[in-house]
Design a protein around this motif. Structure first.
Motif, short mmCIF file in Angstrom:
data_model
loop_
_atom_site.label_atom_id
_atom_site.label_comp_id
_atom_site.label_asym_id
_atom_site.label_seq_id
_atom_site.Cartn_x
_atom_site.Cartn_y
_atom_site.Cartn_z
N GLN A 269 0.77 -1.37 0.07
CA GLN A 269 0.04 -0.31 -0.12
C GLN A 269 0.88 1.33 0.04
O GLN A 269 0.64 2.27 -0.52
N HIS A 270 2.07 1.21 0.82
CA HIS A 270 2.87 2.27 0.75
C HIS A 270 3.43 2.51 -0.62
O HIS A 270 3.71 3.51 -1.06
N LYS A 271 3.88 1.51 -1.37
CA LYS A 271 4.42 1.54 -2.65
C LYS A 271 3.46 2.38 -3.56
O LYS A 271 3.60 3.20 -4.36
N GLU A 272 2.29 1.64 -3.57
CA GLU A 272 1.04 2.44 -4.25
C GLU A 272 0.77 3.89 -4.17
O GLU A 272 0.48 4.59 -4.88
N SER A 273 0.96 4.04 -2.87
CA SER A 273 0.62 5.39 -2.48
C SER A 273 1.67 6.55 -3.00
O SER A 273 1.22 7.81 -3.01
N LYS A 274 2.82 6.06 -3.26
CA LYS A 274 4.02 6.87 -3.67
C LYS A 274 4.31 7.93 -2.64
O LYS A 274 4.63 9.09 -2.99
N ASP A 275 3.93 7.54 -1.46
CA ASP A 275 4.38 8.50 -0.35
C ASP A 275 5.95 8.56 -0.19
O ASP A 275 6.44 7.39 -0.22
N PRO A 276 6.63 9.64 -0.13
CA PRO A 276 8.01 9.74 -0.32
C PRO A 276 8.63 9.37 0.96
O PRO A 276 9.69 9.37 1.11
N ALA A 277 7.83 9.67 2.13
CA ALA A 277 8.46 9.29 3.50
C ALA A 277 8.76 7.70 3.53
O ALA A 277 7.68 6.96 3.04
N PRO A 278 9.73 7.30 4.18
CA PRO A 278 9.62 5.73 4.58
C PRO A 278 8.65 5.06 5.43
O PRO A 278 8.43 5.92 6.28
N ILE A 279 8.40 3.97 5.05
CA ILE A 279 7.46 3.38 5.80
C ILE A 279 7.80 2.78 7.17
O ILE A 279 9.22 2.35 7.11
N ASP A 280 7.11 3.10 8.03
CA ASP A 280 7.62 2.45 9.54
C ASP A 280 6.54 2.32 10.35
O ASP A 280 5.39 2.82 10.12
N PHE A 281 6.65 1.78 11.48
CA PHE A 281 5.37 1.73 12.53
C PHE A 281 5.98 1.31 13.86
O PHE A 281 7.39 1.15 13.96
N THR A 282 5.09 1.30 14.78
CA THR A 282 5.70 0.77 16.13
C THR A 282 5.19 -0.39 16.48
O THR A 282 4.51 -1.16 15.95
N ALA A 283 5.72 -0.78 17.57
CA ALA A 283 5.36 -2.01 18.35
C ALA A 283 3.75 -2.25 18.60
O ALA A 283 3.28 -3.11 18.44
N ASN A 284 3.31 -0.83 18.75
CA ASN A 284 1.74 -0.80 18.98
C ASN A 284 1.18 -1.33 17.82
O ASN A 284 0.19 -1.59 18.00
N ASP A 285 1.67 -0.86 16.72
CA ASP A 285 0.81 -1.20 15.35
C ASP A 285 0.73 -2.80 15.16
O ASP A 285 -0.13 -3.24 14.87
N VAL A 286 2.02 -3.30 15.36
CA VAL A 286 2.07 -4.74 15.33
C VAL A 286 1.06 -5.34 16.57
O VAL A 286 0.57 -6.30 16.01
N GLY A 287 0.88 -4.77 17.58
CA GLY A 287 0.03 -5.32 18.48
C GLY A 287 -1.51 -5.29 18.05
O GLY A 287 -2.05 -6.35 18.30
N ASN A 288 -1.87 -4.27 17.22
CA ASN A 288 -3.01 -4.01 16.50
C ASN A 288 -3.23 -5.26 15.50
O ASN A 288 -4.42 -5.84 15.47
#
Length: 379
Positions: A269-288
């Motif tokens: 989804q990040h690739k398709e969005s062409k968002d220039p910022a690098p993709i990242d998340f936190t442990a809480n995101d993985v928790g979800n």
């Protein structure tokens, strides 16, 4: 910096576009002795030689953000009165023309870099007349509003080349040639300052590593007095341990498969969005994601606590560093199976007559070592 800004600087370091006056450097032997110094004007070089130097310099701006390229942040105290920051600023401001400053940075590198054998340190200062662009990324013909002046430093192993047979036209014969030592692509290096929002940011730098399993901790500390990045293999290992140790019996095939699919979906989804910022998340995101996979709340909390312990509280996780997004591998003591990530749903676990099995549909063609086989129909 974002990838788009890094690419913009890389494009500037090509041919006549760049404004590098001289390449400075030194050749260092394995005893950490400087054998010779380099001070070469790019304008006086043959084009082929100039292009090779610039190609090496550009390599310091290659690779993935959060993987080969680490964003370095200086504290306000460092920018105000830090020796390491002052040295970098002085080299930049004097276009590396001050010999004492060059020797100081060379010495810092030589005393702290971990490279076997001989190597070369290359140092260049470039000035980029940043063209004005509108919010949609197009130039409207207006003049530049900023000149971005920056240092690029590349630390490159020097390797002996092999002897080769070469043809001598005058003698019409082949003879052995021993070519001189060859400069390899950089093992590590840095750029200072950062090019953030297409302008100068003296509070940041960019650190490069070719081999992401070798962090160069001493060099990182000597140059920036900052916490070095965690090696990519260690990031993956820590994430894996956090899952297995905190989930325990809940770390099932279905849960791991679900987490892999959810993270991979975010990457796509990040690739398709062409968002220039690098993709990242936190442990809480993985928790979800774990919650979505049916993992109990207490196990999720244990996982988040373990991640805080391994990575630091609220640390950013780079998804491509913690999972193999392009493959899904199932390993037992006897068998290794690699599954296309898009078809992991086809693999399932089942207990038959008291034994545990991994089941993979074989309705389509099946090949063993390239030989197509037929599976007999049930009688």
């Amino acid at each position: 910096m974002i990838q788009k800004e890094i690419n913009e600087i890389r494009r500037h370091l090509i041919g006549e576009r760049c404004c590098v006056g001289k390449i400075y450097g030194c050749f260092v032997n394995q005893q950490k002795e400087i054998i010779s110094h380099i001070e070469s004007s790019l304008a006086l070089m043959p084009q082929g030689e100039r292009d090779k130097f610039l190609t090496i310099i550009r390599k310091v701006l290659s690779g993935g953000l959060g993987k080969n390229l680490t964003d370095v942040t200086f504290t306000t105290a460092q920018v105000t009165d830090g020796e390491e920051h002052k040295l970098l600023m002085k080299i930049r401001d004097c276009q590396a023309n001050d010999e004492e400053s060059r020797e100081n940075i060379f010495r810092k590198i030589i005393d702290n870099v971990a490279i076997e054998g001989n190597y070369v340190i290359l140092l260049a200062v470039d000035a980029y007349d940043v063209p004005f662009k509108t919010k949609d990324g197009n130039s409207d013909g207006l003049d530049s509003t900023d000149v971005f002046t920056y240092i690029v430093c590349a630390i490159c192993p020097v390797k002996d080349s092999k002897s080769e047979l070469g043809y001598i036209p005058e003698e019409k014969e082949f003879h052995t040639f021993i070519t001189p030592q060859i400069i390899s692509n950089p093992e590590t290096g840095f750029m200072f300052p950062a090019f953030d929002d297409r302008s100068t940011n003296i509070y940041n730098a960019l650190f490069y590593l070719k081999n992401t399993s070798v962090v160069q901790e001493k060099l990182f500390d000597a140059l920036f007095k900052a916490e070095p990045p965690m090696p990519v293999p260690e990031q993956k290992e820590n994430f894996t341990n956090a899952l297995t140790n905190s989930l325990e019996n809940e770390c099932s095939f279905d849960v791991v498969q679900s987490i892999h699919e959810q993270i991979r979906e975010r990457i796509e989804q990040h690739k398709e969005s062409k968002d220039p910022a690098p993709i990242d998340f936190t442990a809480n995101d993985v928790g979800n994601m774990l919650k979505y996979s049916g993992v109990p709340e207490e196990k999720i909390q244990a996982f988040c606590d373990k991640c805080d312990e391994e990575f630091g509280k609220d640390a950013v996780l780079i998804p491509t560093n913690i999972i193999e997004s392009k493959k899904f591998e199932v390993v037992t003591p006897q068998v290794k199976i690699t599954v296309d990530p898009e078809y992991t749903y086809a693999v399932e676990t089942r207990i038959i007559d008291g034994r545990k099995y991994l089941l993979i549909p074989a309705d389509d063609s099946v090949a063993i070592n390239g030989i197509n086989i037929r599976i007999p129909k049930e009688e």
